[in-house]
Design a protein around this motif. Structure first.
Motif, PDB file in Angstrom:
ATOM      1  N   SER A 147      13.673  26.161  -6.489  1.00  0.00           N
ATOM      2  CA  SER A 147      14.226  27.109  -5.515  1.00  0.00           C
ATOM      3  C   SER A 147      15.663  27.457  -5.877  1.00  0.00           C
ATOM      4  O   SER A 147      16.059  28.629  -5.858  1.00  0.00           O
ATOM      5  N   THR A 236       1.913  28.553  -8.173  1.00  0.00           N
ATOM      6  CA  THR A 236       1.673  27.299  -7.442  1.00  0.00           C
ATOM      7  C   THR A 236       0.204  27.185  -7.026  1.00  0.00           C
ATOM      8  O   THR A 236      -0.410  26.135  -7.180  1.00  0.00           O
ATOM      9  N   ASP A 261       9.562  32.773 -13.178  1.00  0.00           N
ATOM     10  CA  ASP A 261       9.530  31.527 -12.417  1.00  0.00           C
ATOM     11  C   ASP A 261       8.588  30.573 -13.158  1.00  0.00           C
ATOM     12  O   ASP A 261       7.368  30.622 -12.990  1.00  0.00           O
TER      13      ASP A 261
END
Ligand SMILES: Cc1ncc(COP(=O)(O)O)c(C=O)c1O
Length: 491
Positions: A147, A236, A261
């Motif tokens: 994050s 994810t 990411d």
């Protein structure tokens, strides 16, 4: 005569030795423990009543109480049959590095405070940049997690691509599978929800490039400024990797910042077998990479990497007067110039210890093993009637569900799978959570722990089958199963 402090330090030393021995034994025998160890009501009530005492208590008493009431009541994310979320893969080596770093507690913000620690962290960052295929201008920083890495990179992207005046007209492209930390980061750095375009995904949950191009063209036509595309290297939910080359081409064509990411999946760069899946990542402007996900580290070990280190310096260097004496030189770049933190722990040292001891090849094999375990799960489920693979094994993640025979409604199938997840997790044998894909509730397994064996996978799949079988539905779920229809209804 010993002082009180000396007496207490000796007691602390004894407890630390006792704890270390117990912890290593616990780690070795973890498989015998239940994955989930929820706290008892009475324990929580007891903790709730505790206050900070005005006078201290004996350390032995507090130590025993914390072991009993707090540390024994956690989910063991590093258990070899913990398959939910992104399970922890933390190793004893990383823990040892944490203990050592925690003791010396270096203020890893600038060279003066710990030149050797800084050099080691920089070497790791350079090594990770070179694995990503970044040029010599690249750099980065260890931060607390994915994050923070996303937030840090997005800040650099905003400052490189937009003036203050342009910010309100800017748009960012993510996919329906992009991690929520990206939206959170964008909110923190001042973007509205309506500035985020959520691009649909294909059948393998990868960003749809045709839709992405159309959205960019539309935004440009309407006077908005496309400034960043977020590609995922390992989502994810499904472990999917967005089409890196296509996204890189669009970024080049329209002068857009490409952020990857890779919090979960960038570690695949270490694998001979799976590295190719991330091909194209080398064209990105920035990326996040969590060592605390798939590189065996305890928490708070992630890296934000950028193609040009100067882009981080531009966003974060502050040069206050009270730090002038600690600056190497006016031009020298310190870690505090590369991200939001000033005081920071030397997060990279435990990774250094781990990699120096294991070697990078063995770390690559960790990735291969995690992927193989998800592939084995898929193979086993495919052989069994009633089970549907919703997303095949991708980078150590697989999604599936059980569809009971008969006229079962979509809502009942969702409830049925939710119940399987609850039952297996409550059993303590394995932890499997649900997620949602294509509007359906599915069971998701992330199999990246290197201590997960083929037997763990087979035993878990067998237990799933047992919990899910139509015949057992009534006994397992306490639901009313109609023999003819073999259909389970949620209560
Ligand atoms: C793809 C991805 N990005 C970002 C994050 C956030 O990382 P962290 O929890 O370390 O902040 C996660 C966490 O699971 C993730 O899977």
């Amino acid at each position: 005569m010993k002082t009180n402090t000396e007496i207490q330090n000796a007691q602390i030393g004894t407890l630390i030795q006792e704890f270390t021995g117990q912890a290593v034994a616990f780690y070795d025998g973890m498989k015998e423990q239940p994955v989930c160890r929820p706290a008892k009501e009475a324990t929580l009530e007891h903790l709730e009543k505790q206050t900070i005492p005005a006078e201290g208590r004996p350390v032995q008493e507090v130590y025993s109480e914390m072991l009993r009431d707090i540390y024994s009541n956690t989910i063991l994310g590093q258990h070899p049959r913990s398959f939910s979320c992104v399970p922890s893969t933390s190793s004893l080596l990383s823990w040892m590095g944490d203990v050592m770093t925690g003791f010396y507690n270096p203020h890893a913000s600038c060279q003066v405070n710990g030149p050797a620690a800084e050099m080691v962290e920089k070497k790791l960052i350079n090594w990770m940049c070179s694995l990503a295929g970044y040029p010599k201008t690249s750099g980065g920083l260890f931060v607390s997690g994915g994050s923070m890495a996303n937030l840090t990179a997005l800040t650099a992207a905003r400052d490189q691509k937009l003036t203050y005046e342009e910010r309100s007209r800017a748009v960012i492209y993510v996919s329906g599978q992009t991690h929520a930390s990206v939206a959170k980061g964008l909110h923190i750095i001042g973007f509205r929800k309506d500035q985020i375009r959520v691009i649909p995904v294909d059948s393998l949950f990868r960003m749809d490039i045709t839709a992405l191009r159309a959205a960019i063209l539309n935004d440009r036509e309407e006077g908005r400024i496309p400034f960043a595309i977020i590609a995922s290297a390992g989502t994810t939910n499904t472990g999917s990797v967005d089409p890196m080359h296509d996204i890189a081409s669009l970024c080049k064509e329209f002068d857009i910042w490409m952020h990857v990411d890779g919090a979960f999946g960038a570690s695949a760069l270490l694998s001979e077998k799976y590295r190719e899946k991330l091909s194209g990542i080398e064209y990105s402007d920035s990326m996040s990479w969590d060592a605390h996900k798939w590189m065996l580290q305890t928490y708070s070990c992630s890296a934000v990497l950028v193609r040009k280190e100067s882009t981080l310096v531009h966003s974060f260097a502050a040069h206050p007067e009270y730090l002038k004496d600690a600056e190497t030189s006016e031009e020298g770049v310190e870690f505090w110039d590369l991200g939001p933190e000033l005081t920071r722990p030397a997060r990279g040292l435990k990774l250094w210890l781990t990699l120096q001891t294991m070697g990078s090849r063995a770390m690559g094999e960790v990735i291969d093993h995690g992927c193989a375990m998800a592939e084995l799960t898929e193979e086993l489920l495919q052989k069994t009637p009633g089970w549907e693979i919703i997303s095949p094994a991708q980078l150590g993640v697989i999604n599936f569900r059980y569809v009971p025979h008969g006229n079962t409604t979509p809502a009942e199938i969702d409830a049925y799978n939710q119940e399987i997840s609850r039952k297996i997790t409550e059993s303590g044998f394995a932890q499997i959570y649900t997620t949602e894909l294509n509007g359906q509730k599915v069971l998701r397994m992330c199999t990246i722990n290197p201590r997960t064996t083929e037997k763990d996978i087979c035993d878990t799949v067998n237990l799933l089958k047992q919990l899910a079988s139509d015949e057992n539905a009534e006994a397992v779920f306490g639901a009313k199963t109609q023999k003819e229809e073999r259909c389970w209804h949620s209560a």
